[in-house]
Design an enzyme around this catalytic site. Structure first.
Site, PDB file in Angstrom:
ATOM      1  N   HIS A 249       1.203  -0.836   0.191  1.00  0.00           N
ATOM      2  CA  HIS A 249      -0.220  -0.177  -0.087  1.00  0.00           C
ATOM      3  C   HIS A 249       0.714   1.483   0.270  1.00  0.00           C
ATOM      4  O   HIS A 249       1.715   1.283   0.410  1.00  0.00           O
ATOM      5  CB  HIS A 249      -0.736   0.186   1.467  1.00  0.00           C
ATOM      6  CG  HIS A 249      -1.848   1.304   1.274  1.00  0.00           C
ATOM      7  ND1 HIS A 249      -1.841   2.412   0.955  1.00  0.00           N
ATOM      8  CD2 HIS A 249      -3.363   0.819   1.051  1.00  0.00           C
ATOM      9  CE1 HIS A 249      -3.128   3.100   1.524  1.00  0.00           C
ATOM     10  NE2 HIS A 249      -3.673   2.281   0.661  1.00  0.00           N
TER      11      HIS A 249
ATOM     12  N   ASP B  38      -7.729  -3.862  -0.830  1.00  0.00           N
ATOM     13  CA  ASP B  38      -8.309  -3.909  -2.610  1.00  0.00           C
ATOM     14  C   ASP B  38      -8.574  -5.839  -2.520  1.00  0.00           C
ATOM     15  O   ASP B  38      -9.308  -5.688  -3.412  1.00  0.00           O
ATOM     16  CB  ASP B  38      -7.690  -2.677  -3.262  1.00  0.00           C
ATOM     17  CG  ASP B  38      -8.221  -2.073  -3.054  1.00  0.00           C
ATOM     18  OD1 ASP B  38      -8.552  -1.107  -2.257  1.00  0.00           O
ATOM     19  OD2 ASP B  38      -6.555  -1.534  -2.791  1.00  0.00           O
TER      20      ASP B  38
END
Length: 425
Positions: A306, A363
Protein backbone atom coordinates in the site's frame (compact mmCIF):
# COMPACT_ATOMS: atom_id res chain seq x y z
CA UNK A 1 3.88 24.38 20.91
CA UNK A 2 6.62 27.03 21.17
CA UNK A 3 9.35 25.38 19.09
CA UNK A 4 10.25 26.87 15.72
CA UNK A 5 12.19 25.88 12.62
CA UNK A 6 14.77 28.32 11.30
CA UNK A 7 15.42 28.76 7.57
CA UNK A 8 18.61 30.49 6.45
CA UNK A 9 18.30 32.14 3.03
CA UNK A 10 20.30 35.01 1.52
CA UNK A 11 22.07 35.64 4.80
CA UNK A 12 18.77 36.09 6.63
CA UNK A 13 17.04 33.93 9.21
CA UNK A 14 13.36 33.18 9.02
CA UNK A 15 11.42 31.35 11.72
CA UNK A 16 8.39 29.12 11.18
CA UNK A 17 6.37 27.50 13.96
CA UNK A 18 6.09 23.77 14.53
CA UNK A 19 2.62 22.29 14.91
CA UNK A 20 2.08 19.10 16.94
CA UNK A 21 -1.02 16.94 16.59
CA UNK A 22 -2.65 14.87 19.32
CA UNK A 23 -0.73 11.77 18.17
CA UNK A 24 2.60 13.64 18.36
CA UNK A 25 2.79 14.24 14.60
CA UNK A 26 4.94 17.28 13.80
CA UNK A 27 4.50 19.73 10.95
CA UNK A 28 6.08 23.01 9.91
CA UNK A 29 3.60 25.84 9.46
CA UNK A 30 4.81 27.52 6.27
CA UNK A 31 1.74 29.57 5.35
CA UNK A 32 3.87 32.76 5.58
CA UNK A 33 6.85 31.27 3.69
CA UNK A 34 6.29 33.06 0.38
CA UNK A 35 5.36 36.35 2.01
CA UNK A 36 8.52 36.31 4.17
CA UNK A 37 11.06 34.83 1.76
CA UNK A 38 9.64 34.83 -1.78
CA UNK A 39 10.12 31.04 -1.81
CA UNK A 40 7.58 28.25 -2.31
CA UNK A 41 7.96 24.53 -1.66
CA UNK A 42 7.99 21.96 -4.47
CA UNK A 43 6.33 18.68 -3.49
CA UNK A 44 4.97 16.67 -6.46
CA UNK A 45 1.96 14.63 -5.37
CA UNK A 46 1.89 16.59 -2.07
CA UNK A 47 3.47 13.58 -0.32
CA UNK A 48 5.06 15.77 2.36
CA UNK A 49 2.51 18.57 2.43
CA UNK A 50 -0.24 18.90 4.99
CA UNK A 51 -3.18 20.67 3.37
CA UNK A 52 -5.23 21.05 6.55
CA UNK A 53 -5.54 20.37 10.27
CA UNK A 54 -8.26 17.74 10.66
CA UNK A 55 -10.00 16.04 13.59
CA UNK A 56 -11.52 13.19 11.56
CA UNK A 57 -9.12 10.34 10.78
CA UNK A 58 -5.75 9.27 12.16
CA UNK A 59 -3.57 7.05 9.99
CA UNK A 60 -0.13 5.70 10.93
CA UNK A 61 1.24 3.81 7.94
CA UNK A 62 4.38 2.57 9.70
CA UNK A 63 2.48 0.82 12.50
CA UNK A 64 -0.63 -0.06 10.52
CA UNK A 65 -3.06 2.08 12.56
CA UNK A 66 -6.35 3.52 11.29
CA UNK A 67 -8.78 5.35 13.60
CA UNK A 68 -11.96 7.32 12.97
CA UNK A 69 -12.41 10.12 15.54
CA UNK A 70 -10.17 8.16 17.93
CA UNK A 71 -11.94 4.79 17.50
CA UNK A 72 -9.85 1.90 16.17
CA UNK A 73 -11.06 0.57 12.81
CA UNK A 74 -11.22 -3.02 14.13
CA UNK A 75 -13.45 -1.94 17.03
CA UNK A 76 -15.80 -0.07 14.69
CA UNK A 77 -16.00 -2.81 12.06
CA UNK A 78 -16.72 -5.44 14.71
CA UNK A 79 -19.26 -3.53 16.79
CA UNK A 80 -20.93 -0.79 14.74
CA UNK A 81 -23.26 -0.29 11.81
CA UNK A 82 -22.28 1.75 8.78
CA UNK A 83 -24.82 4.43 9.69
CA UNK A 84 -23.39 4.70 13.22
CA UNK A 85 -19.91 5.15 11.75
CA UNK A 86 -21.25 7.68 9.25
CA UNK A 87 -22.73 9.74 12.10
CA UNK A 88 -19.44 9.47 14.00
CA UNK A 89 -17.34 10.67 11.06
CA UNK A 90 -19.66 13.52 10.12
CA UNK A 91 -20.66 14.85 13.54
CA UNK A 92 -17.69 13.86 15.68
CA UNK A 93 -19.20 11.49 18.27
CA UNK A 94 -20.95 8.12 18.30
CA UNK A 95 -24.73 8.70 18.24
CA UNK A 96 -26.93 8.02 21.24
CA UNK A 97 -29.79 5.59 20.62
CA UNK A 98 -32.13 8.55 20.13
CA UNK A 99 -29.77 10.28 17.71
CA UNK A 100 -29.24 7.07 15.77
CA UNK A 101 -32.97 6.39 15.47
CA UNK A 102 -33.58 9.93 14.24
CA UNK A 103 -30.68 9.75 11.76
CA UNK A 104 -31.88 6.42 10.36
CA UNK A 105 -35.50 7.57 10.11
CA UNK A 106 -34.53 10.86 8.47
CA UNK A 107 -32.48 8.94 5.90
CA UNK A 108 -35.46 6.67 5.20
CA UNK A 109 -37.70 9.71 4.61
CA UNK A 110 -35.26 11.01 1.97
CA UNK A 111 -34.75 7.69 0.17
CA UNK A 112 -36.98 8.57 -2.79
CA UNK A 113 -35.14 9.80 -5.87
CA UNK A 114 -36.86 12.03 -8.42
CA UNK A 115 -38.28 9.79 -11.14
CA UNK A 116 -36.69 11.93 -13.87
CA UNK A 117 -33.32 10.59 -12.70
CA UNK A 118 -34.35 7.19 -14.11
CA UNK A 119 -34.71 8.81 -17.55
CA UNK A 120 -31.14 10.11 -17.29
CA UNK A 121 -29.95 6.65 -16.23
CA UNK A 122 -31.68 4.99 -19.19
CA UNK A 123 -30.06 7.44 -21.61
CA UNK A 124 -26.60 6.00 -20.96
CA UNK A 125 -25.47 3.27 -23.37
CA UNK A 126 -25.18 -0.19 -21.87
CA UNK A 127 -21.38 -0.11 -22.08
CA UNK A 128 -20.98 3.15 -20.11
CA UNK A 129 -18.63 2.73 -17.17
CA UNK A 130 -20.58 2.69 -13.88
CA UNK A 131 -18.32 5.32 -12.29
CA UNK A 132 -19.06 7.76 -15.09
CA UNK A 133 -22.76 7.06 -14.68
CA UNK A 134 -22.58 7.49 -10.88
CA UNK A 135 -20.71 10.80 -11.15
CA UNK A 136 -23.26 12.04 -13.71
CA UNK A 137 -26.28 11.00 -11.65
CA UNK A 138 -24.80 12.65 -8.55
CA UNK A 139 -24.33 15.84 -10.56
CA UNK A 140 -27.88 15.49 -11.86
CA UNK A 141 -29.20 15.39 -8.29
CA UNK A 142 -27.96 18.97 -7.94
CA UNK A 143 -30.62 20.16 -10.38
CA UNK A 144 -33.31 18.69 -8.13
CA UNK A 145 -31.67 20.27 -5.05
CA UNK A 146 -30.38 23.54 -6.56
CA UNK A 147 -30.11 25.65 -3.42
CA UNK A 148 -26.64 26.30 -2.04
CA UNK A 149 -26.57 24.98 1.52
CA UNK A 150 -26.18 27.56 4.27
CA UNK A 151 -23.18 26.20 6.19
CA UNK A 152 -24.02 28.46 9.13
CA UNK A 153 -27.31 26.61 9.64
CA UNK A 154 -26.89 23.25 11.38
CA UNK A 155 -30.43 22.28 10.36
CA UNK A 156 -29.83 22.96 6.68
CA UNK A 157 -26.45 21.23 6.78
CA UNK A 158 -28.02 18.22 8.47
CA UNK A 159 -30.80 18.09 5.88
CA UNK A 160 -28.48 18.07 2.85
CA UNK A 161 -26.28 15.42 4.51
CA UNK A 162 -29.27 13.16 5.13
CA UNK A 163 -30.44 13.72 1.55
CA UNK A 164 -27.21 12.61 -0.08
CA UNK A 165 -26.70 9.57 2.20
CA UNK A 166 -30.26 8.42 1.44
CA UNK A 167 -30.23 9.00 -2.30
CA UNK A 168 -26.67 7.81 -2.94
CA UNK A 169 -27.47 4.22 -1.96
CA UNK A 170 -30.47 4.26 -4.30
CA UNK A 171 -28.54 5.51 -7.33
CA UNK A 172 -25.69 3.12 -6.50
CA UNK A 173 -28.13 0.21 -6.66
CA UNK A 174 -29.66 1.59 -9.88
CA UNK A 175 -26.24 1.76 -11.55
CA UNK A 176 -25.69 -1.87 -10.53
CA UNK A 177 -29.12 -2.91 -11.88
CA UNK A 178 -28.40 -1.18 -15.21
CA UNK A 179 -25.08 -3.00 -15.58
CA UNK A 180 -26.83 -6.31 -14.85
CA UNK A 181 -29.78 -5.54 -17.13
CA UNK A 182 -32.31 -5.78 -14.29
CA UNK A 183 -35.36 -3.59 -13.56
CA UNK A 184 -34.82 -0.92 -10.91
CA UNK A 185 -35.73 -1.60 -7.28
CA UNK A 186 -36.90 1.02 -4.79
CA UNK A 187 -36.15 1.60 -1.14
CA UNK A 188 -37.87 -0.45 1.59
CA UNK A 189 -38.19 1.65 4.74
CA UNK A 190 -38.71 -1.40 6.95
CA UNK A 191 -35.07 -2.41 6.50
CA UNK A 192 -31.78 -1.14 7.87
CA UNK A 193 -29.54 0.87 5.53
CA UNK A 194 -27.31 -2.04 4.50
CA UNK A 195 -30.19 -4.54 4.32
CA UNK A 196 -32.03 -2.07 2.10
CA UNK A 197 -28.97 -1.63 -0.09
CA UNK A 198 -28.72 -5.40 -0.43
CA UNK A 199 -32.35 -5.86 -1.50
CA UNK A 200 -32.18 -2.93 -3.94
CA UNK A 201 -29.09 -4.44 -5.56
CA UNK A 202 -29.86 -8.16 -5.52
CA UNK A 203 -33.64 -8.77 -5.38
CA UNK A 204 -34.90 -10.34 -8.62
CA UNK A 205 -38.40 -9.60 -9.89
CA UNK A 206 -39.32 -13.28 -10.22
CA UNK A 207 -38.02 -14.48 -6.84
CA UNK A 208 -38.76 -13.83 -3.19
CA UNK A 209 -35.79 -12.12 -1.58
CA UNK A 210 -34.38 -12.91 1.84
CA UNK A 211 -31.52 -10.96 3.33
CA UNK A 212 -28.48 -13.13 3.99
CA UNK A 213 -26.83 -12.06 7.28
CA UNK A 214 -23.37 -13.14 6.08
CA UNK A 215 -23.71 -10.94 2.99
CA UNK A 216 -25.14 -7.89 4.80
CA UNK A 217 -22.47 -8.23 7.51
CA UNK A 218 -19.76 -8.34 4.83
CA UNK A 219 -21.19 -5.28 3.07
CA UNK A 220 -21.45 -3.44 6.39
CA UNK A 221 -17.78 -4.14 7.15
CA UNK A 222 -16.62 -3.19 3.66
CA UNK A 223 -18.47 0.12 3.78
CA UNK A 224 -17.02 0.92 7.23
CA UNK A 225 -13.48 0.01 6.17
CA UNK A 226 -13.70 2.35 3.18
CA UNK A 227 -15.52 5.19 4.99
CA UNK A 228 -12.51 7.50 5.32
CA UNK A 229 -8.77 7.39 4.78
CA UNK A 230 -7.37 10.80 5.61
CA UNK A 231 -6.23 13.17 2.81
CA UNK A 232 -6.16 10.80 -0.17
CA UNK A 233 -6.69 11.84 -3.80
CA UNK A 234 -10.51 11.83 -3.83
CA UNK A 235 -10.89 13.34 -0.35
CA UNK A 236 -8.46 16.12 -1.21
CA UNK A 237 -10.49 16.68 -4.37
CA UNK A 238 -13.73 17.01 -2.38
CA UNK A 239 -12.09 19.51 -0.03
CA UNK A 240 -10.48 21.60 -2.76
CA UNK A 241 -13.67 21.72 -4.87
CA UNK A 242 -15.67 22.58 -1.75
CA UNK A 243 -13.18 25.31 -0.87
CA UNK A 244 -14.55 27.32 -3.82
CA UNK A 245 -17.90 27.16 -1.96
CA UNK A 246 -19.22 24.61 -4.43
CA UNK A 247 -22.11 22.67 -2.91
CA UNK A 248 -21.93 19.23 -1.31
CA UNK A 249 -23.42 17.34 -4.28
CA UNK A 250 -20.99 18.99 -6.73
CA UNK A 251 -18.02 18.31 -4.45
CA UNK A 252 -19.00 14.65 -4.03
CA UNK A 253 -19.38 14.26 -7.80
CA UNK A 254 -15.82 15.55 -8.22
CA UNK A 255 -14.63 13.09 -5.58
CA UNK A 256 -16.23 10.21 -7.50
CA UNK A 257 -14.27 11.13 -10.62
CA UNK A 258 -11.04 11.29 -8.64
CA UNK A 259 -11.76 7.87 -7.10
CA UNK A 260 -12.25 6.30 -10.52
CA UNK A 261 -8.55 5.83 -11.33
CA UNK A 262 -6.89 2.42 -10.96
CA UNK A 263 -4.24 3.88 -8.66
CA UNK A 264 -6.99 4.90 -6.20
CA UNK A 265 -10.48 3.39 -5.99
CA UNK A 266 -10.02 1.32 -9.13
CA UNK A 267 -7.41 -0.86 -7.43
CA UNK A 268 -9.89 -3.59 -6.44
CA UNK A 269 -11.07 -3.78 -10.05
CA UNK A 270 -7.43 -4.05 -11.14
CA UNK A 271 -7.01 -7.03 -8.76
CA UNK A 272 -9.71 -9.06 -10.52
CA UNK A 273 -8.40 -8.06 -13.94
CA UNK A 274 -4.96 -9.34 -12.86
CA UNK A 275 -6.47 -12.62 -11.63
CA UNK A 276 -8.30 -13.06 -14.95
CA UNK A 277 -5.00 -12.46 -16.78
CA UNK A 278 -3.32 -15.20 -14.72
CA UNK A 279 -6.24 -17.57 -15.43
CA UNK A 280 -6.05 -16.95 -19.19
CA UNK A 281 -2.32 -17.72 -19.03
CA UNK A 282 -2.95 -21.11 -17.43
CA UNK A 283 -3.21 -20.22 -13.73
CA UNK A 284 0.46 -20.66 -12.75
CA UNK A 285 0.68 -18.26 -9.79
CA UNK A 286 4.37 -19.06 -9.16
CA UNK A 287 5.24 -17.79 -12.62
CA UNK A 288 3.56 -14.45 -11.97
CA UNK A 289 5.09 -14.13 -8.51
CA UNK A 290 8.53 -14.42 -10.10
CA UNK A 291 7.56 -11.85 -12.73
CA UNK A 292 6.47 -9.47 -9.96
CA UNK A 293 9.92 -9.75 -8.34
CA UNK A 294 11.66 -8.78 -11.60
CA UNK A 295 12.07 -5.00 -11.63
CA UNK A 296 12.53 -5.05 -15.39
CA UNK A 297 9.27 -6.91 -16.07
CA UNK A 298 6.16 -4.76 -16.73
CA UNK A 299 3.88 -7.06 -14.70
CA UNK A 300 2.80 -5.63 -11.33
CA UNK A 301 1.09 -7.57 -8.57
CA UNK A 302 -2.11 -5.66 -7.81
CA UNK A 303 -3.65 -5.71 -4.32
CA UNK A 304 -0.38 -6.20 -2.44
CA UNK A 305 1.35 -3.53 -0.38
CA UNK A 306 0.00 0.00 0.00
CA UNK A 307 1.19 3.51 -0.79
CA UNK A 308 0.62 4.59 2.83
CA UNK A 309 0.86 1.44 4.95
CA UNK A 310 4.42 0.23 5.35
CA UNK A 311 3.14 -2.74 7.34
CA UNK A 312 0.01 -4.90 7.06
CA UNK A 313 -3.06 -2.90 6.00
CA UNK A 314 -5.22 -3.00 9.19
CA UNK A 315 -8.36 -3.14 7.06
CA UNK A 316 -7.10 -6.25 5.29
CA UNK A 317 -6.74 -8.12 8.59
CA UNK A 318 -10.43 -7.48 9.29
CA UNK A 319 -11.84 -8.27 5.87
CA UNK A 320 -9.74 -11.40 5.28
CA UNK A 321 -11.91 -13.51 7.60
CA UNK A 322 -15.06 -11.95 6.15
CA UNK A 323 -13.96 -13.05 2.67
CA UNK A 324 -13.56 -16.62 3.95
CA UNK A 325 -17.01 -16.49 5.57
CA UNK A 326 -18.68 -15.26 2.37
CA UNK A 327 -17.01 -17.88 0.17
CA UNK A 328 -17.94 -20.65 2.62
CA UNK A 329 -21.53 -19.46 3.06
CA UNK A 330 -22.18 -19.17 -0.67
CA UNK A 331 -20.35 -22.37 -1.55
CA UNK A 332 -18.42 -20.55 -4.24
CA UNK A 333 -16.35 -22.55 -6.71
CA UNK A 334 -14.55 -20.09 -8.95
CA UNK A 335 -11.10 -20.66 -10.49
CA UNK A 336 -10.41 -16.90 -10.26
CA UNK A 337 -10.91 -17.01 -6.49
CA UNK A 338 -8.77 -20.15 -6.26
CA UNK A 339 -5.97 -18.23 -7.98
CA UNK A 340 -6.44 -15.38 -5.50
CA UNK A 341 -6.07 -17.73 -2.52
CA UNK A 342 -2.97 -19.22 -4.14
CA UNK A 343 -1.37 -15.79 -4.56
CA UNK A 344 -2.22 -14.95 -0.97
CA UNK A 345 -0.56 -18.13 0.37
CA UNK A 346 2.57 -17.60 -1.70
CA UNK A 347 2.93 -13.91 -0.79
CA UNK A 348 2.52 -14.55 2.93
CA UNK A 349 5.26 -17.21 2.80
CA UNK A 350 7.65 -15.76 0.25
CA UNK A 351 10.70 -14.08 1.79
CA UNK A 352 10.81 -11.43 -0.95
CA UNK A 353 7.29 -10.23 -0.16
CA UNK A 354 7.51 -10.70 3.61
CA UNK A 355 10.78 -8.73 3.85
CA UNK A 356 9.23 -5.88 1.87
CA UNK A 357 5.95 -6.12 3.78
CA UNK A 358 4.03 -6.60 0.53
CA UNK A 359 1.00 -8.15 2.17
CA UNK A 360 -2.49 -8.41 0.62
CA UNK A 361 -4.34 -5.14 1.18
CA UNK A 362 -8.03 -4.26 1.52
CA UNK A 363 -8.42 -3.97 -2.27
CA UNK A 364 -7.33 -7.59 -2.68
CA UNK A 365 -9.96 -8.97 -0.30
CA UNK A 366 -12.75 -6.56 -1.24
CA UNK A 367 -12.38 -7.60 -4.87
CA UNK A 368 -12.72 -11.26 -3.86
CA UNK A 369 -15.92 -10.55 -1.88
CA UNK A 370 -17.53 -8.46 -4.62
CA UNK A 371 -16.68 -11.15 -7.16
CA UNK A 372 -18.29 -13.79 -4.92
CA UNK A 373 -21.46 -11.64 -4.67
CA UNK A 374 -21.59 -11.54 -8.50
CA UNK A 375 -21.11 -7.79 -8.55
CA UNK A 376 -19.62 -6.91 -11.96
CA UNK A 377 -15.95 -5.98 -11.84
CA UNK A 378 -16.55 -2.48 -13.18
CA UNK A 379 -18.96 -1.89 -10.25
CA UNK A 380 -16.29 -2.42 -7.58
CA UNK A 381 -15.25 1.24 -7.49
CA UNK A 382 -18.89 2.31 -7.24
CA UNK A 383 -19.16 0.23 -4.06
CA UNK A 384 -15.98 1.92 -2.81
CA UNK A 385 -17.59 5.32 -3.48
CA UNK A 386 -20.67 4.38 -1.46
CA UNK A 387 -18.44 3.45 1.48
CA UNK A 388 -16.32 6.60 1.16
CA UNK A 389 -19.39 8.88 1.06
CA UNK A 390 -19.54 9.69 4.83
CA UNK A 391 -15.83 10.48 4.86
CA UNK A 392 -16.22 12.87 1.96
CA UNK A 393 -19.18 14.51 3.69
CA UNK A 394 -17.25 14.82 6.98
CA UNK A 395 -14.22 16.34 5.25
CA UNK A 396 -16.37 18.78 3.24
CA UNK A 397 -18.30 19.81 6.37
CA UNK A 398 -15.11 20.29 8.42
CA UNK A 399 -13.51 22.35 5.67
CA UNK A 400 -16.56 24.62 5.33
CA UNK A 401 -17.07 25.06 9.08
CA UNK A 402 -13.37 25.90 9.50
CA UNK A 403 -13.75 28.54 6.75
CA UNK A 404 -10.64 27.23 5.02
CA UNK A 405 -9.35 29.40 2.15
CA UNK A 406 -9.87 28.37 -1.46
CA UNK A 407 -7.30 25.82 -2.59
CA UNK A 408 -4.71 27.37 -4.85
CA UNK A 409 -1.40 25.44 -5.18
CA UNK A 410 1.68 27.21 -6.53
CA UNK A 411 4.13 25.99 -9.18
CA UNK A 412 7.72 26.39 -10.25
CA UNK A 413 7.54 27.62 -13.85
CA UNK A 414 10.04 25.94 -16.17
CA UNK A 415 8.86 27.10 -19.61
CA UNK A 416 10.20 29.66 -22.08
CA UNK A 417 11.14 33.11 -20.95
CA UNK A 418 9.72 36.26 -22.58
CA UNK A 419 9.52 35.91 -26.37
CA UNK A 420 8.04 37.83 -29.27
CA UNK A 421 5.73 36.53 -31.96
CA UNK A 422 7.75 35.15 -34.88
CA UNK A 423 10.68 33.88 -32.83
CA UNK A 424 11.52 30.18 -32.68
CA UNK A 425 12.36 27.93 -29.72
Amino acid sequence: MDKKITLNFKEKEFEFPLIKGTEEELGIDIKTLRAKTGLITLDPGFKNTGSCVSNITYLDGEDGILRYRGYDIDDLASNSSFIEVSFLLIFGEMPSSEQLNKFENDIRKESLVHEDITSILKSFPHGAHPMGVLASLTSALISFNPGSVDVNSEDKMYHVIVQIIAKFSVITSWVHRKVKGLPLNYSDNSLSYVENLSQMMFRKPNEEYENNHIITSALNKLLILHADHEQNCSTSTVRIVGSSEAGLFASISAGISALWGRLHGGANQAVIEMLELIKRDGGDTSKFMEMAKDKNHPFRLMGFGHRVYKNFDPRAKIIRKTADDVLKNLGIEDPILDIAKGLEREALNDKYFVDRKLYPNVDFYSGIIYRALEIPTEMFTVMFALGRLPGWIAQWREMRLNKEPIGRPRQVYNGSRLRKVGTKL
